[in-house]
Motif scaffolding. Structure first.
Motif, PDB file in Angstrom:
ATOM      1  N   VAL A 325       0.836  -1.203   0.000  1.00 19.38           N
ATOM      2  CA  VAL A 325       0.000   0.000   0.000  1.00 19.38           C
ATOM      3  C   VAL A 325       0.870   1.251   0.000  1.00 19.38           C
ATOM      4  N   LYS A 326       0.421   2.287  -0.712  1.00 16.51           N
ATOM      5  CA  LYS A 326       1.162   3.545  -0.777  1.00 16.51           C
ATOM      6  C   LYS A 326       0.450   4.574   0.103  1.00 16.51           C
ATOM      7  N   SER A 327       0.462   4.309   1.414  1.00 16.08           N
ATOM      8  CA  SER A 327      -0.294   5.158   2.336  1.00 16.08           C
ATOM      9  C   SER A 327       0.577   5.871   3.368  1.00 16.08           C
ATOM     10  N   TYR A 328       1.890   5.600   3.378  1.00 22.16           N
ATOM     11  CA  TYR A 328       2.720   6.116   4.467  1.00 22.16           C
ATOM     12  C   TYR A 328       4.030   6.695   3.951  1.00 22.16           C
ATOM     13  N   GLY A 329       4.641   7.506   4.811  1.00 29.35           N
ATOM     14  CA  GLY A 329       5.983   7.990   4.551  1.00 29.35           C
ATOM     15  C   GLY A 329       6.999   7.031   5.148  1.00 29.35           C
ATOM     16  N   VAL A 330       8.195   7.569   5.477  1.00 36.52           N
ATOM     17  CA  VAL A 330       9.237   6.693   6.008  1.00 36.52           C
ATOM     18  C   VAL A 330      10.136   7.472   6.958  1.00 36.52           C
ATOM     19  N   TYR A 331      10.612   6.759   7.996  1.00 35.64           N
ATOM     20  CA  TYR A 331      11.625   7.290   8.899  1.00 35.64           C
ATOM     21  C   TYR A 331      12.957   6.616   8.568  1.00 35.64           C
TER      22      TYR A 331
END
Length: 337
Positions: A325-331
């Protein structure tokens, strides 16, 4: 008549004896986690009636931006004194002299930090003083956090628990480390492995599903368990030796895209231990859910606010979503060179 009042680093000049409703004396004090602190408060009127007079009311309140979340701390009406909820047994009036309404607070936790009002009413005047309590970790160099893998809760035998912590840039926590974390406010209602082979969990707010509502706060323990049994785990990580950060991207990412984006930035996708260390030891705050290396999605909040963990500081856990899924960013995390 001119009176000068100085408390710690704050001084206020009052002309005459009348207290201005628009003027609030604000004092900042700092306490070490687990220690004791005095929140100063004194009479600001030239009125000669002493605090020992039964006509005085002293009320301490922990105040929030949303008044509905305000907490009563302590109220004194004449000879009667009552402390409330989590402050019961931990707060007392100092009473150094007849004009002293200062509050002594013991066993300070991270939940105690914030803004307090001292309201004094003698039937003639009503004076309000404000104290901002800051809490710091003192000599604390690490943070304990609960962990379970993508398979779900209670899926780790002892050896897998040890490995799970190592995979998140941490080690399995000791009993002493979990005890210190509980004193610092950690409350978690799922049992986890500790390094001595025992299984325990910390409760600061007793409730029915978590060992019973009638039991005292503390560490609940199942004792030493066979190492093939499955539980969660408590991990311990120390101060970062690198830079933890949110990677600004023009759009949301799948998990694989998140890994690649950090790599393209000269970093690696951050681990759960990195986030907890940044949050607890550095005060990192970001209200954006992002991928981490174990496939979980989390975000760290050190300044509670509406829509962002409004009631407490926490690392918020979204879950282990579908990695496509393309629903979040990243740390990301970039180790020191």
């Amino acid at each position: 008549m001119m009176r000068l009042l100085c408390i710690t680093i704050v001084c206020l000049i009052l002309a005459g004896s009348a207290y201005s409703e628009e003027t609030i004396l604000t004092v900042k004090v700092s306490a070490e986690l687990g220690g004791n602190i005095t929140l100063p408060c004194r009479i600001l009127s030239s009125d000669t009636v002493s605090f020992g007079n039964n006509g005085h009311r002293i009320k301490w309140t922990k105040v929030e931006d949303d008044e509905a979340l305000n907490e009563d701390v302590l109220v004194k009406m004449g000879p009667h004194i009552r402390a409330y909820e989590s402050f019961e047994g931990r707060v007392f009036l100092q009473n150094l002299d007849s004009e002293d309404a200062s509050l002594i607070m013991t066993e300070v936790s991270m939940d105690d930090k914030g803004k307090y009002h001292c309201d004094i009413d003698n039937g003639i005047e009503d004076s309000l003083q404000e104290v901002i309590l800051e809490v710091h970790a003192g000599l604390m160099t690490g943070v304990v956090f609960p962990y379970y893998p993508p398979l779900g809760r209670y899926n780790l035998n002892f050896n897998n628990a040890v490995q799970a912590c190592e995979d998140q840039e941490a080690v399995i926590a000791s009993h002493e480390q979990l005890l210190a974390a509980w004193k610092g406010g950690l409350d978690w209602c799922n049992a986890g492995w500790l390094s001595d082979g025992t299984v325990q969990y910390p409760i600061t707010k007793p409730r029915h599903p978590c060992g019973g509502s009638n039991n005292e706060p503390g560490l609940r323990t199942y004792g030493r368990q066979e190492k093939i049994r499955q539980f969660d785990v408590f991990c311990y990580t120390t101060a970062l030796k690198g830079h933890f950060y949110w990677l600004v991207q023009p759009e949301r990412l799948t998990f694989d895209e998140a890994v690649e984006a950090c790599r393209d930035d000269g970093a690696e996708i951050a681990k759960v231990g990195h986030m907890f260390a940044a949050w607890k030891l550095e005060g990192y705050d970001r209200c954006d859910a992002g991928w981490l290396a174990d496939g979980s999605v989390r975000y760290p909040i050190s300044r509670p606010r509406k829509n962002c963990s409004p009631t407490e500081e926490a690392v918020r856990f979204v879950g282990f979503p579908d990695k496509t899924v393309k629903s979040y960013g990243v740390y990301c995390y970039k180790p020191d060179q």
